[in-house]
Structures are given as structure tokens and as C-alpha cells.
Design a protein around this motif. Structure first.
Motif, PDB file in Angstrom:
ATOM      1  N   MET A  30      -5.027   1.680  -4.667  1.00 13.48           N
ATOM      2  CA  MET A  30      -5.107   2.001  -3.232  1.00 13.48           C
ATOM      3  C   MET A  30      -6.548   1.892  -2.734  1.00 13.48           C
ATOM      4  N   VAL A  82      -1.305   8.048 -12.091  1.00 13.65           N
ATOM      5  CA  VAL A  82      -2.188   8.423 -10.977  1.00 13.65           C
ATOM      6  C   VAL A  82      -3.512   7.662 -11.059  1.00 13.65           C
ATOM      7  N   HIS A 111       1.777   6.996  -6.345  1.00 14.68           N
ATOM      8  CA  HIS A 111       0.593   7.825  -6.575  1.00 14.68           C
ATOM      9  C   HIS A 111       0.876   9.297  -6.278  1.00 14.68           C
ATOM     10  N   VAL A 112       1.437   9.544  -5.103  1.00 14.95           N
ATOM     11  CA  VAL A 112       1.687  10.932  -4.692  1.00 14.95           C
ATOM     12  C   VAL A 112       2.766  11.581  -5.569  1.00 14.95           C
ATOM     13  N   TYR A 153       0.815  -1.213   0.000  1.00 12.53           N
ATOM     14  CA  TYR A 153       0.000   0.000   0.000  1.00 12.53           C
ATOM     15  C   TYR A 153       0.852   1.268   0.000  1.00 12.53           C
ATOM     16  N   LYS A 156     -13.203  14.246  -4.393  1.00 13.94           N
ATOM     17  CA  LYS A 156     -11.972  14.180  -5.203  1.00 13.94           C
ATOM     18  C   LYS A 156     -12.244  13.451  -6.517  1.00 13.94           C
ATOM     19  N   GLY A 174      -4.393   5.068  -8.064  1.00  9.69           N
ATOM     20  CA  GLY A 174      -5.512   5.472  -7.203  1.00  9.69           C
ATOM     21  C   GLY A 174      -6.465   4.319  -6.933  1.00  9.69           C
ATOM     22  N   LYS A 234      -7.822  15.466   4.243  1.00 14.03           N
ATOM     23  CA  LYS A 234      -9.112  14.758   4.437  1.00 14.03           C
ATOM     24  C   LYS A 234     -10.060  15.599   5.307  1.00 14.03           C
ATOM     25  N   LYS A 272       1.236   4.145  -2.752  1.00 16.19           N
ATOM     26  CA  LYS A 272       0.940   5.533  -2.385  1.00 16.19           C
ATOM     27  C   LYS A 272       2.106   6.439  -2.760  1.00 16.19           C
ATOM     28  N   ALA A 315      -7.027  15.035  -0.379  1.00 19.22           N
ATOM     29  CA  ALA A 315      -6.402  13.718  -0.187  1.00 19.22           C
ATOM     30  C   ALA A 315      -5.481  13.684   1.023  1.00 19.22           C
TER      31      ALA A 315
END
Ligand code: HEM
Length: 174
Positions: A87, A80, A20-21, A13, A103, A84, A172, A17, A169
Motif C-alpha cells: 500500500m 501485514v 491488511h486491515v 489498493y 506507526k 503494508g 491519522k 487494504k 492508521a
């Protein structure tokens, strides 16, 4: 099936991430300085003197280069869009998580249509260098105007909503 994918991905995970970030921030920022400090001043000078023989070749060069500047952005975006959902599944996220719903609404409703149009105008039918090479200068001029209007209309929304989805994101808030 989704459960199997989720269990398989869950140990990775944080690595997903990370990708992704990194891709998300690359997508937002990779073309921004070239836009702000190269393309914008040149296009503004052209709009002030649309028939200036010295500005037009510089305008053409800048837009043709910018069709290439956005290659990074257009590589990051699908990364992305793949990481996404990975995740989403691996983290057991679901509909009803307000920050994620908002989002995704912005990504699906605004960014995906904008990027599909930009892919076309930058790399496919709207690629300025290829149109110029075809010798069809009427089509070249039309493509130039269309892409410039597209930037003028979409850039403010991309900056505001791009930063909003990063805020959603990370913080939150809802
Ligand atoms: C352009 C589009 C996108 C941008 C800019 C973006 C940005 C981000 C950022 C910056 C984070 C890190 C949040 C943190 O550090 O806690 C994040 C996390 C996340 N994103 Fe995205 N994202 C995008 C698209 C998507 C899509 C399409 C999905 C799902 C279908 C998605 C699902 C997630 C999930 C589940 C997390 C993990 C949240 C957590 O672990 O706390 N994202 N996103």
C-alpha cells in the motif's frame, strides 16, 4: 521499478487494504481471549502455588497449547508486513507522513523484535511440547519460566501500542 510496482498495484489498493486491515486486527485479537481467559488464570494459580502437583500438569498443558494458539497471530503478522509496503508504494505514501512514520517506528522498533522472539519461543527452539518430548525437563522448566516472563513484560506494551497503531492508521491524528 517502484513506480512500475505502484502503478500495477494501484487498481487493487482497496483489496490490499482489506487484506491488511483483516490481518492487522487478526494479529491483535486472535490470541487475546485465550491469553486472558485460559493462560493468565492458570499461570497466576501456578505462581501462587509453584510446587502444587495438581497445577503443574495444567500449566504445562496450557503453555503447550498456547504455543499453538499463536499460530494464527504468527500467520497474520507477515501478511501485514507484506501488504503494508504494497500500500505504501501503490498509494504513493512517503516519509514525512507523521502518523505513518510513528506507526512504522513502533512496528520496526517494538513489534518486529517481539514477534521474532515469540516465533522462536513458540514454534522453534522454545516449543514446550518438543522440549518435553526430548525428556530434558530442566530445559523445559527454564523455557516455561522464560516464556512466561516474556508474556508478562511484553503483553501490556503489545495491547497499548497495538491499539495505538490502529488508531494512528485509521484516524491519522497527526
Ligand atoms: C502490525 C503492524 C500493522 C498494523 C496493526 C497496521 C494496521 C493498519 C490499519 C488498521 C490500517 C487501516 C487504516 C484505514 O482504514 O484507513 C492500515 C493502513 C495502512 N497501513 Fe498498516 N498496519 C501495520 C503495519 C504496516 C506496515 C509495516 C506498513 C508499511 C510499510 C503499513 C502501511 C499502511 C498504509 C500505507 C496504510 C493505508 C492507509 C490508507 O489507505 O488510509 N502498515 N494499517
Amino acid at each position: 521499478m517502484l513506480e512500475y510496482i505502484g502503478t500495477t498495484l494501484a487498481p487493487y489498493y482497496l483489496y490490499i487494504k482489506f487484506v491488511h486491515v483483516t490481518a492487522a486486527l487478526g494479529w491483535i485479537w486472535s490470541a487475546s481471549t485465550a491469553y486472558a481467559y485460559y493462560l493468565l488464570p492458570i499461570m497466576k494459580a501456578w505462581r501462587r502455588n509453584p510446587h502444587d502437583a495438581e497445577i503443574i500438569p495444567v500449566r504445562d498443558w496450557a503453555m503447550e497449547r498456547f504455543d499453538e494458539v499463536v499460530i494464527y497471530e504468527h500467520v497474520f503478522f507477515p501478511i501485514v508486513l507484506v501488504t503494508g509496503p504494497m500500500m505504501y508504494i501503490a498509494g504513493g505514501w512517503n516519509a514525512g507522513v507523521a502518523w505513518l512514520d510513528l506507526k512504522l517506528l513502533i512496528v520496526i522498533g517494538l513489534f518486529i523484535p517481539i514477534e521474532i522472539t515469540d516465533y522462536y519461543m513458540s514454534h522453534f527452539g522454545g516449543n514446550k511440547r518438543r522440549i518435553k518430548a526430548s525428556g530434558d525437563m530442566v530445559r523445559f522448566e527454564r523455557a516455561m519460566h522464560r516464556h512466561w516472563w516474556f508474556f508478562l513484560i511484553t503483553s501490556p506494551a503489545v495491547m497499548v501500542y497495538g491499539l495505538l497503531i490502529v488508531l494512528l492508521a485509521i484516524a491519522k491524528p497527526i
